[in-house]
Every structure is written in structure tokens, then in C-alpha cells.
Scaffold this motif. Sequence first.
Motif, PDB file in Angstrom:
ATOM      1  N   SER A 191      -1.392 -93.373  -6.819  1.00 43.33           N
ATOM      2  CA  SER A 191      -2.525 -93.781  -5.025  1.00 43.33           C
ATOM      3  C   SER A 191      -1.256 -92.516  -4.850  1.00 43.33           C
ATOM      4  O   SER A 191      -2.362 -91.461  -3.656  1.00 43.33           O
ATOM      5  CB  SER A 191      -2.246 -94.868  -4.617  1.00 43.33           C
ATOM      6  N   VAL A 192       0.273 -92.289  -4.534  1.00 44.66           N
ATOM      7  CA  VAL A 192       0.801 -91.706  -3.849  1.00 44.66           C
ATOM      8  C   VAL A 192       0.252 -90.038  -4.233  1.00 44.66           C
ATOM      9  O   VAL A 192      -0.329 -89.709  -3.470  1.00 44.66           O
ATOM     10  CB  VAL A 192       1.467 -92.056  -3.502  1.00 44.66           C
ATOM     11  N   ASP A 193      -0.376 -90.108  -5.317  1.00 40.94           N
ATOM     12  CA  ASP A 193      -0.499 -88.568  -5.983  1.00 40.94           C
ATOM     13  C   ASP A 193      -2.424 -88.073  -5.269  1.00 40.94           C
ATOM     14  O   ASP A 193      -2.818 -86.652  -4.700  1.00 40.94           O
ATOM     15  CB  ASP A 193      -0.779 -88.532  -7.843  1.00 40.94           C
ATOM     16  N   LEU A 194      -3.010 -89.304  -5.130  1.00 42.83           N
ATOM     17  CA  LEU A 194      -4.277 -89.400  -4.968  1.00 42.83           C
ATOM     18  C   LEU A 194      -4.344 -88.439  -3.245  1.00 42.83           C
ATOM     19  O   LEU A 194      -4.922 -87.848  -3.203  1.00 42.83           O
ATOM     20  CB  LEU A 194      -4.675 -90.158  -4.860  1.00 42.83           C
ATOM     21  N   PHE A 195      -3.469 -89.212  -3.013  1.00 38.78           N
ATOM     22  CA  PHE A 195      -2.916 -88.514  -1.529  1.00 38.78           C
ATOM     23  C   PHE A 195      -2.481 -87.181  -1.160  1.00 38.78           C
ATOM     24  O   PHE A 195      -2.905 -86.238   0.015  1.00 38.78           O
ATOM     25  CB  PHE A 195      -2.831 -89.659   0.047  1.00 38.78           C
ATOM     26  N   MET A 196      -1.452 -87.211  -1.998  1.00 32.43           N
ATOM     27  CA  MET A 196      -0.309 -86.683  -1.929  1.00 32.43           C
ATOM     28  C   MET A 196      -0.999 -84.777  -2.720  1.00 32.43           C
ATOM     29  O   MET A 196      -1.180 -83.663  -1.953  1.00 32.43           O
ATOM     30  CB  MET A 196       0.908 -86.060  -2.051  1.00 32.43           C
ATOM     31  N   THR A 197      -1.798 -85.407  -3.564  1.00 29.99           N
ATOM     32  CA  THR A 197      -2.355 -83.291  -4.004  1.00 29.99           C
ATOM     33  C   THR A 197      -4.346 -83.878  -4.409  1.00 29.99           C
ATOM     34  O   THR A 197      -5.201 -82.853  -4.965  1.00 29.99           O
ATOM     35  CB  THR A 197      -2.362 -83.589  -5.835  1.00 29.99           C
ATOM     36  N   PHE A 198      -4.643 -84.553  -3.679  1.00 29.28           N
ATOM     37  CA  PHE A 198      -5.790 -84.467  -3.413  1.00 29.28           C
ATOM     38  C   PHE A 198      -6.329 -85.005  -2.009  1.00 29.28           C
ATOM     39  O   PHE A 198      -7.088 -83.713  -1.109  1.00 29.28           O
ATOM     40  CB  PHE A 198      -6.511 -85.402  -4.215  1.00 29.28           C
ATOM     41  N   VAL A 199      -6.518 -85.796  -1.587  1.00 32.18           N
ATOM     42  CA  VAL A 199      -7.206 -86.462  -0.560  1.00 32.18           C
ATOM     43  C   VAL A 199      -7.065 -84.882   0.929  1.00 32.18           C
ATOM     44  O   VAL A 199      -7.684 -84.446   1.987  1.00 32.18           O
ATOM     45  CB  VAL A 199      -7.347 -87.971  -0.045  1.00 32.18           C
ATOM     46  N   GLY A 200      -5.506 -85.246   1.151  1.00 27.30           N
ATOM     47  CA  GLY A 200      -4.864 -84.371   2.355  1.00 27.30           C
ATOM     48  C   GLY A 200      -5.334 -82.558   1.699  1.00 27.30           C
ATOM     49  O   GLY A 200      -5.731 -82.659   3.035  1.00 27.30           O
ATOM     50  N   PRO A 201      -4.745 -82.257   0.863  1.00 30.13           N
ATOM     51  CA  PRO A 201      -4.914 -80.621   1.084  1.00 30.13           C
ATOM     52  C   PRO A 201      -6.889 -81.066   1.177  1.00 30.13           C
ATOM     53  O   PRO A 201      -7.309 -79.942   1.234  1.00 30.13           O
ATOM     54  CB  PRO A 201      -5.091 -80.837  -0.238  1.00 30.13           C
ATOM     55  N   CYS A 202      -8.049 -81.651   0.429  1.00 27.88           N
ATOM     56  CA  CYS A 202      -9.286 -81.145   0.360  1.00 27.88           C
ATOM     57  C   CYS A 202      -9.682 -81.348   1.668  1.00 27.88           C
ATOM     58  O   CYS A 202     -10.303 -80.738   2.298  1.00 27.88           O
ATOM     59  CB  CYS A 202      -9.423 -82.753  -0.730  1.00 27.88           C
ATOM     60  N   THR A 203      -9.121 -82.486   2.305  1.00 28.68           N
ATOM     61  CA  THR A 203      -9.196 -82.469   4.116  1.00 28.68           C
ATOM     62  C   THR A 203      -9.269 -81.204   4.679  1.00 28.68           C
ATOM     63  O   THR A 203     -10.218 -81.281   5.798  1.00 28.68           O
ATOM     64  CB  THR A 203      -8.678 -83.757   4.274  1.00 28.68           C
ATOM     65  N   VAL A 204      -8.013 -80.469   4.318  1.00 28.94           N
ATOM     66  CA  VAL A 204      -7.562 -79.791   4.925  1.00 28.94           C
ATOM     67  C   VAL A 204      -8.675 -78.084   4.311  1.00 28.94           C
ATOM     68  O   VAL A 204      -9.264 -77.778   5.739  1.00 28.94           O
ATOM     69  CB  VAL A 204      -6.403 -79.253   4.700  1.00 28.94           C
ATOM     70  N   MET A 205      -9.415 -78.817   3.112  1.00 28.93           N
ATOM     71  CA  MET A 205     -10.182 -77.274   3.153  1.00 28.93           C
ATOM     72  C   MET A 205     -11.568 -77.249   3.750  1.00 28.93           C
ATOM     73  O   MET A 205     -12.467 -76.963   4.003  1.00 28.93           O
ATOM     74  CB  MET A 205     -10.252 -77.181   1.212  1.00 28.93           C
ATOM     75  N   VAL A 206     -12.340 -78.370   3.513  1.00 27.22           N
ATOM     76  CA  VAL A 206     -13.100 -79.508   4.436  1.00 27.22           C
ATOM     77  C   VAL A 206     -13.219 -78.717   5.973  1.00 27.22           C
ATOM     78  O   VAL A 206     -13.860 -77.912   6.184  1.00 27.22           O
ATOM     79  CB  VAL A 206     -13.023 -80.759   3.773  1.00 27.22           C
ATOM     80  N   VAL A 207     -11.795 -79.496   6.225  1.00 27.24           N
ATOM     81  CA  VAL A 207     -12.136 -78.511   7.728  1.00 27.24           C
ATOM     82  C   VAL A 207     -12.306 -77.201   8.193  1.00 27.24           C
ATOM     83  O   VAL A 207     -12.563 -76.601   9.221  1.00 27.24           O
ATOM     84  CB  VAL A 207     -11.178 -79.168   8.549  1.00 27.24           C
ATOM     85  N   LEU A 208     -11.225 -76.544   7.465  1.00 23.27           N
ATOM     86  CA  LEU A 208     -11.445 -74.991   7.839  1.00 23.27           C
ATOM     87  C   LEU A 208     -12.270 -74.795   7.289  1.00 23.27           C
ATOM     88  O   LEU A 208     -12.818 -73.460   7.853  1.00 23.27           O
ATOM     89  CB  LEU A 208     -10.326 -74.853   6.686  1.00 23.27           C
ATOM     90  N   TYR A 209     -13.581 -75.104   6.375  1.00 17.10           N
ATOM     91  CA  TYR A 209     -14.985 -75.050   6.085  1.00 17.10           C
ATOM     92  C   TYR A 209     -15.621 -74.777   6.844  1.00 17.10           C
ATOM     93  O   TYR A 209     -16.510 -74.170   7.226  1.00 17.10           O
ATOM     94  CB  TYR A 209     -15.166 -75.100   5.239  1.00 17.10           C
ATOM     95  N   ILE A 210     -15.533 -75.662   7.565  1.00 19.58           N
ATOM     96  CA  ILE A 210     -16.752 -76.594   8.658  1.00 19.58           C
ATOM     97  C   ILE A 210     -15.810 -75.367   9.446  1.00 19.58           C
ATOM     98  O   ILE A 210     -17.257 -75.177  10.400  1.00 19.58           O
ATOM     99  CB  ILE A 210     -16.581 -77.498   9.191  1.00 19.58           C
TER     100      ILE A 210
END
Length: 328
Positions: A191-210
Motif C-alpha cells: 500500500s505504501v509502495d502504491l502511493f509512493m511509486t504509482f498514485v503520487g507520481p501518476c497524479t503529478v503526470m496527469v495534472v501536468l498533462y491537463i
Amino acid sequence: MDDTGGTPLCFPNLNTSCRRLLRPYSETALLYTLLTSVSLLTVLLNSFVIFSISHFRQLHTPTNTLLQSLAVTDLGMGLLVMPVEGLRYTETCWLLGKILCALAPYVFYCLSSSSLGHMVLISIDRYLTICDPLLHSSRVTLTNVKICICLCWACSFTYNGLILMDHLGHPDRFSSCTGECVVVVNSIAGSVDLFMTFVGPCTVMVVLYIKVFVVALSQARVIQSQVAATDARAAPTAKKSQRKAARTLGILIAVFLICYCPYYYPVLAGIDTSTSLSYYAILLWIMMLNSCLNPLIYALFYPWFRKAIKLIFTLKILQDHSREVKIM
């Protein structure tokens, strides 16, 4: 039992807990052919990206340096991880020994998280290029990009060493017999890895792409409204360039999410992520397929990559001053 009378041997003809169902020879051969082909294709395509950016001086830009480093990550996935995981999936027992049992998952985790880090850096680079070009030209230099790449790799090595610390110290603690290599990441660490290496970075990428997409459309409208006061040929070119940059980044992120999301299903289901899961190999290979798809996206959307491939196959790179060819 082994010679010491301890842990049972994991042979397919013995009725041990490590025993797997034997596949027909034709099915095993087909799997070997398929997985080997994917691995070789991944290595070949990413080698073209690395060589093209290294060889042609015009491609020595901060953005292409990020793409080149991402290609190195994808090359490592095809060269180091895919053959090992293919062997794990097709054979009945782990054939590579205790040391590689410890190191193989660590290398995979490092490469996958490094790939994610590079995607974030590429998203930031694209965001600054389109949304703040003045800051991009002054801050995004080759030196700064190389420092960011080194930090990305260092963080990946350190973080995954912590996540897999127990496995690296005792790689056989979940193995019930000799000849088995089981990697387990419990649900809490997962769960920690999910948020540290997936949810967090992917949120940054999606926001930047928008933001990139919105700004690109806005700039296109401004350029279109000013077409009468500027070069009629330059405006459509600039408009097309901005849209292509936004579209390419969007496709890279979309393919990345499609490939990586399934791997985190066990965490979302509240169970441990383990190589012993019956569907683990499917999730893993979908994730690794991203390393093969990235250079294909380059080939579709980056004209310089297609031109570089043509020069490589026609051996024009062997000519004098081929490094100075205008490829963009």
C-alpha cells in the motif's frame, strides 16, 4: 529431501508443495518463442533510441537526454528482467540460484520505479516547454537534466532496497522447497509502495498533462487569431507542433497507466503481492510490455526517430560527418 535431510527438493516429478503443472512441449516452445521475441524486440528498439540520440549531435538536447535515459531503463528491462521472468514462468523450478533470487526482484523494482521517475521528469520538461518556455530555456540545461537523472536512479536504488530489505537478506524465507524463489511484498508495504511509486507520481503526470493540453489549445487559438499579422506558414506549423507535443505526452502517459495499473491489483484487493499468485505472471508481463511500447510510440510520433532508423539501416551513419546530419 536434499542431501542434508532438510528442505525438500523442488523437482516436478516429486509431489512437493512447489510442484507446478507440466506444460506440453509445444506450449513451452511457444511460450519461449513469444517471450524471447518480446525481450529481443524491447532490447533492439531501445538500443536504436539510445544510439540515435548518442550519435547525432542535433539530438543532444535536455529533452532527448531524458528520452535516452528512459530508453536505458527500458533496455535494462528487456535485457535483464524479461529473460529471468520468462524463465521463471516457463520452467517448473527456479534455476538461477539463491543470489539471483535475491537480486532479480530488486533489479526489476529499481527499473520499474526509475521508469516512472523518468516519466515524471519528461512530463515536467514538456510542461515547462509549453507553459513556461522562458524558464525552460534558462533552467532546463543538460547539466541539470543529468543531475535529475542521477537523483532519480539514486532514489530508486535506495527506496527499493528498503522495500525489499527482508527479501534481500533472506531470499528463501517464503520458499517451501529447494528450487523455488518466492517474492512476497505484504499488503502494508504494498500500500505504501502504491502511493509512493504509482498514485503520487501518476497524479503529478496527469495534472501536468491537463495543464499542457489546456495551454497548447490556448496557444493554438492565439496563433490562429494572429495569423493575419504573422507568417501564414509559420502559424499552422507552430500550432501543429504544440498539439503534437501535447498528444505525444498524453499517449505516453496513457500507455504507461494501462500497463502499470493491473500490477497493483493485489494491493487494491487487500492481499500480499507474491510471485506465487496464479495470475502474477500476466500482471508482470503487461507491466513490462510498456518498455517495448515506448520506442514504438517514438517511431510513430517523432520524425527524427524514423529518420535515424533509416540512416542506421542504410549504413549512412558510417559516412564521414554523419554525426552532423540535420535530423530534426
